[in-house]
Design an enzyme around this catalytic site. Structure first.
Site, mmCIF file in Angstrom:
data_model
loop_
_atom_site.group_PDB
_atom_site.id
_atom_site.type_symbol
_atom_site.label_atom_id
_atom_site.label_comp_id
_atom_site.label_asym_id
_atom_site.label_seq_id
_atom_site.Cartn_x
_atom_site.Cartn_y
_atom_site.Cartn_z
ATOM 1 N N CYS A 1 -2.649 -11.663 -15.649
ATOM 2 C CA CYS A 1 -2.581 -11.120 -17.005
ATOM 3 C C CYS A 1 -3.946 -10.736 -17.573
ATOM 4 C CB CYS A 1 -1.889 -12.114 -17.931
ATOM 5 S SG CYS A 1 -0.151 -12.390 -17.506
ATOM 6 N N GLU B 1 0.842 -1.186 0.000
ATOM 7 C CA GLU B 1 0.000 0.000 0.000
ATOM 8 C C GLU B 1 0.880 1.240 0.000
ATOM 9 O OE1 GLU B 1 -2.245 0.819 3.579
ATOM 10 O OE2 GLU B 1 -1.076 -0.664 4.674
#
Length: 341
Positions: free
Chosen positions: A129, A103
């Protein structure tokens, strides 16, 4: 299967899709040279990356450059190409696999770098992907719902640090042939970035309609490809077999629900390797000359590979062409999305 397997969009369109190529070309011959000690010791031949995967080269970022700066560059190009002012963006989705920290999100730097308004919702969407195609689907849904008017989807990838770690591990004196095969896919990855603007079709005559498609999950295969900062470890055969079965199932599910993708003008697939591409072409009987191939020069650029290929193909697509985006991500998940150019 019934319910939410297939989906349709009412008023969403692709207004622009752009890419940024990393500038440093790194050949597979160079990779072979770096792995020469282990290849010799393990009696493995050179040029496996070219002969087996079909990857001749990939690209890395220049020293001092970063994947998120490239995503900002791709986003700025997409905004300029679409004519959409940054103040009009209501949603930013970053779909990169690459990240420095847990984060904050990668999206916040891109949001700031592009000068987007504070009213623009922004977050990361991670789905290996497949993330970029998922981001386009989510954006189209929110436009159809009237929640936003314009969305920006981006991805920037940098596998170089992981590949450097892989070189060191595979060149250790105790590495095995099995280690090399499990990490082979890591060596096919490449750097790059892409971005797309999605907006309301009725406000942009001549834009490229996002019609809808199909999604399916095969999460029983969630351990076949596992990646992290230390490396990507893949059961190559299992991944190919499981992915192929999932794509074929999704393809037939879509056709049962009224889609007909047997004669598209272009099939833009996620770019992985020779074996994967050939298997998909054969399994659902695609016209080979309508399947653009970019992995030989870019490698597998993760979620950026499909939109980068689409951006390349956009230069030759004509109004009225039908395009099928065919995304697959480890986990396993697949989505096919039809565009009316």
């Amino acid at each position: 299967m019934s319910g939410n397997a297939t989906f349709r969009h009412e008023n969403a369109a692709l207004l622009a899709v752009t890419s940024v190529e990393a500038p440093v070309v790194v050949s597979s011959t160079e990779f072979d040279e770096r792995l020469a000690p282990s290849l010799k010791r393990l009696h493995l031949s050179k040029r496996l990356l070219e002969r087996v995967a079909g990857v001749s080269e990939r690209r890395w970022w220049s020293p001092g450059s970063s994947f998120d700066d490239a995503a900002i560059e791709a986003g700025a190009k997409a905004l300029a190409e679409s004519g959409v002012d940054p103040s009009q963006i209501g949603l930013l989705i970053n779909t990169s696999v690459t990240r420095r920290n847990l984060e904050p999100s990668v999206a916040v730097k891109i949001h700031h770098g592009l000068g987007l308004p504070s009213s623009a919702v922004n977050f990361d969407l991670a789905n290996a992907c497949l993330g970029f195609v998922n981001g386009m689907t989510l954006a189209a849904n929110m436009i159809d719902a009237g929640q936003i008017k314009y969305a920006l989807i981006v991805a920037g990838e940098d596998p170089q640090p992981t590949q450097e770690t892989t070189f060191r591990r595979l060149n250790r004196p105790d590495s095995t042939r099995e280690d090399y095969l499990r990490e082979f896919a890591t060596l096919t990855l490449g750097c790059g970035a892409a971005a797309a603007i999605v907006g309301p079709a009725d406000a942009h005559p001549g834009s490229h309609r996002i019609l809808g498609g199909v999604s399916r999950a095969g999460t029983e295969h969630h351990e076949l490809c596992v990646g992290g900062p230390d490396g990507m470890f893949t059961d190559t055969k299992g991944l190919l077999d499981g992915g192929l079965d999932l794509v074929v199932t999704a393809w037939h599910e879509a056709h049962l629900d009224g889609w007909n993708w047997s004669a598209m003008d272009r099939y833009v697939t996620h770019q992985v390797s020779n074996s994967y591409t050939n298997a998909i072409i054969k399994a659902v009987n695609l016209a080979r000359d309508r399947v653009p191939i970019t992995f030989p020069k870019w490698g597998n650029v993760g979620p950026a590979s499909l939109p980068m290929t689409l951006a390349q193909e956009s230069l030759s697509l004509r109004a009225g062409d039908r395009v099928l985006c065919m995304g697959v991500g480890s986990g396993l998940n697949t989505t096919m999305m039809e565009l009316a150019w």
